[in-house]
Design a protein around this motif. Structure first.
Motif, PDB file in Angstrom:
ATOM      1  N   THR A  56      -7.190  -0.133  -6.477  1.00 53.27           N
ATOM      2  CA  THR A  56      -6.379  -1.353  -6.528  1.00 53.27           C
ATOM      3  C   THR A  56      -4.961  -1.012  -6.977  1.00 53.27           C
ATOM      4  O   THR A  56      -3.989  -1.506  -6.403  1.00 53.27           O
ATOM      5  N   GLY A  57      -4.838  -0.160  -7.983  1.00 56.46           N
ATOM      6  CA  GLY A  57      -3.522   0.282  -8.425  1.00 56.46           C
ATOM      7  C   GLY A  57      -2.777   1.013  -7.326  1.00 56.46           C
ATOM      8  O   GLY A  57      -1.575   0.815  -7.133  1.00 56.46           O
ATOM      9  N   LEU A  58      -3.491   1.848  -6.585  1.00 58.37           N
ATOM     10  CA  LEU A  58      -2.881   2.570  -5.474  1.00 58.37           C
ATOM     11  C   LEU A  58      -2.409   1.598  -4.403  1.00 58.37           C
ATOM     12  O   LEU A  58      -1.304   1.745  -3.867  1.00 58.37           O
ATOM     13  N   GLN A  59      -3.211   0.597  -4.091  1.00 58.21           N
ATOM     14  CA  GLN A  59      -2.827  -0.377  -3.073  1.00 58.21           C
ATOM     15  C   GLN A  59      -1.584  -1.150  -3.486  1.00 58.21           C
ATOM     16  O   GLN A  59      -0.679  -1.369  -2.679  1.00 58.21           O
ATOM     17  N   VAL A  60      -1.522  -1.560  -4.745  1.00 54.76           N
ATOM     18  CA  VAL A  60      -0.345  -2.274  -5.248  1.00 54.76           C
ATOM     19  C   VAL A  60       0.877  -1.357  -5.195  1.00 54.76           C
ATOM     20  O   VAL A  60       1.968  -1.767  -4.772  1.00 54.76           O
ATOM     21  N   PHE A  61       0.704  -0.107  -5.603  1.00 48.44           N
ATOM     22  CA  PHE A  61       1.802   0.856  -5.571  1.00 48.44           C
ATOM     23  C   PHE A  61       2.315   1.056  -4.147  1.00 48.44           C
ATOM     24  O   PHE A  61       3.525   1.031  -3.907  1.00 48.44           O
ATOM     25  N   LEU A  62       1.413   1.231  -3.199  1.00 50.01           N
ATOM     26  CA  LEU A  62       1.825   1.430  -1.803  1.00 50.01           C
ATOM     27  C   LEU A  62       2.487   0.179  -1.238  1.00 50.01           C
ATOM     28  O   LEU A  62       3.451   0.280  -0.468  1.00 50.01           O
ATOM     29  N   PHE A  63       1.993  -0.988  -1.610  1.00 55.30           N
ATOM     30  CA  PHE A  63       2.629  -2.239  -1.183  1.00 55.30           C
ATOM     31  C   PHE A  63       4.074  -2.279  -1.662  1.00 55.30           C
ATOM     32  O   PHE A  63       4.989  -2.649  -0.903  1.00 55.30           O
ATOM     33  N   LEU A  64       4.305  -1.890  -2.910  1.00 59.72           N
ATOM     34  CA  LEU A  64       5.658  -1.876  -3.466  1.00 59.72           C
ATOM     35  C   LEU A  64       6.530  -0.806  -2.812  1.00 59.72           C
ATOM     36  O   LEU A  64       7.704  -1.050  -2.516  1.00 59.72           O
ATOM     37  N   VAL A  65       5.973   0.376  -2.571  1.00 64.01           N
ATOM     38  CA  VAL A  65       6.727   1.451  -1.911  1.00 64.01           C
ATOM     39  C   VAL A  65       7.163   1.009  -0.514  1.00 64.01           C
ATOM     40  O   VAL A  65       8.328   1.184  -0.125  1.00 64.01           O
ATOM     41  N   LEU A  66       6.237   0.418   0.228  1.00 64.16           N
ATOM     42  CA  LEU A  66       6.586  -0.056   1.571  1.00 64.16           C
ATOM     43  C   LEU A  66       7.608  -1.187   1.498  1.00 64.16           C
ATOM     44  O   LEU A  66       8.503  -1.279   2.347  1.00 64.16           O
ATOM     45  N   GLY A  67       7.494  -2.039   0.489  1.00 64.88           N
ATOM     46  CA  GLY A  67       8.471  -3.109   0.308  1.00 64.88           C
ATOM     47  C   GLY A  67       9.869  -2.563   0.051  1.00 64.88           C
ATOM     48  O   GLY A  67      10.845  -3.056   0.617  1.00 64.88           O
ATOM     49  N   VAL A  68       9.964  -1.548  -0.798  1.00 66.45           N
ATOM     50  CA  VAL A  68      11.264  -0.923  -1.062  1.00 66.45           C
ATOM     51  C   VAL A  68      11.808  -0.272   0.213  1.00 66.45           C
ATOM     52  O   VAL A  68      12.998  -0.407   0.537  1.00 66.45           O
ATOM     53  N   TYR A  69      10.933   0.394   0.959  1.00 65.29           N
ATOM     54  CA  TYR A  69      11.329   1.035   2.221  1.00 65.29           C
ATOM     55  C   TYR A  69      11.905  -0.001   3.197  1.00 65.29           C
ATOM     56  O   TYR A  69      13.026   0.141   3.668  1.00 65.29           O
ATOM     57  N   PHE A  70      11.124  -1.037   3.486  1.00 65.99           N
ATOM     58  CA  PHE A  70      11.560  -2.017   4.474  1.00 65.99           C
ATOM     59  C   PHE A  70      12.748  -2.841   3.985  1.00 65.99           C
ATOM     60  O   PHE A  70      13.753  -2.962   4.684  1.00 65.99           O
ATOM     61  N   ALA A  71      12.640  -3.428   2.797  1.00 65.32           N
ATOM     62  CA  ALA A  71      13.723  -4.279   2.300  1.00 65.32           C
ATOM     63  C   ALA A  71      15.016  -3.484   2.126  1.00 65.32           C
ATOM     64  O   ALA A  71      16.096  -3.988   2.435  1.00 65.32           O
TER      65      ALA A  71
END
Length: 180
Positions: A56-71
């Protein structure tokens, strides 16, 4: 100059659904590397020894990483690498790349491509990878078809966030000579 009012930008045509889906597929290939490096960094930083522990922590981390990438890319140039390749750009209503907050909202809203199908599978207790994949693909197609119902061919998450995808191919370039 009259000042005060933002400039009116002539609307550009929206890229075809086919080009958007091809761009999305190419983006997924490119993001494989981003996710692998981010996952490795997370595993090393948290001393994660098993893939199913702390996921779950990994999923949240990846969600944030992808958010930083795209945004980050959308707010700086309006394009990711895949979007540059397919000559697609995201713009705000004023014709400029969206500000960071709007780009971040677009990232979160863009999960509408996947979330309804995933939530349905979860609610129904479906655990079959094959069935879940089929359900997600059907959801993606249904979401893409929604753009056909709008005259401007924009997707729901762009409408909600006040952004638009535009075709950036040079004038006079036809679909047969550069992408679909």
């Amino acid at each position: 100059m009259t000042g005060g009012a933002p400039p009116v930008v002539a609307p550009s045509p929206a890229p075809s659904i086919r080009r958007r889906l091809a761009c999305m597929l190419y983006e997924a290939v490119l993001l494989f590397g981003v996710v692998m490096v981010a996952g490795l960094a997370y595993g090393m930083l948290t001393d994660q020894r098993h893939a199913l522990r702390g996921n779950t922590g990994l999923q949240v981390f990846l969600f944030l990483v992808l958010g930083v990438y795209f945004a980050g890319l959308w707010s700086s140039s309006g394009q990711t690498l895949a979007m540059k390749t397919w000559h697609i750009r995201v713009l705000a209503a004023d014709g400029q790349p969206p500000p960071r907050l709007r780009a971040a909202a677009r990232y979160v809203a863009s999960w509408l491509w996947f979330l309804p199908a995933l939530a349905s599978a979860h609610a129904a207790g479906i655990r079959s990878i094959g069935f879940m994949t089929s359900l997600v693909l059907c959801g993606i197609v249904a979401y893409a078809v929604l753009a056909r119902l709008r005259g401007d061919r924009q997707l729901l998450h762009d409408v909600l966030c006040g952004t638009q995808l535009v075709d950036t191919r040079p004038p006079g370039v036809t679909a047969g000579t550069m992408g679909a």
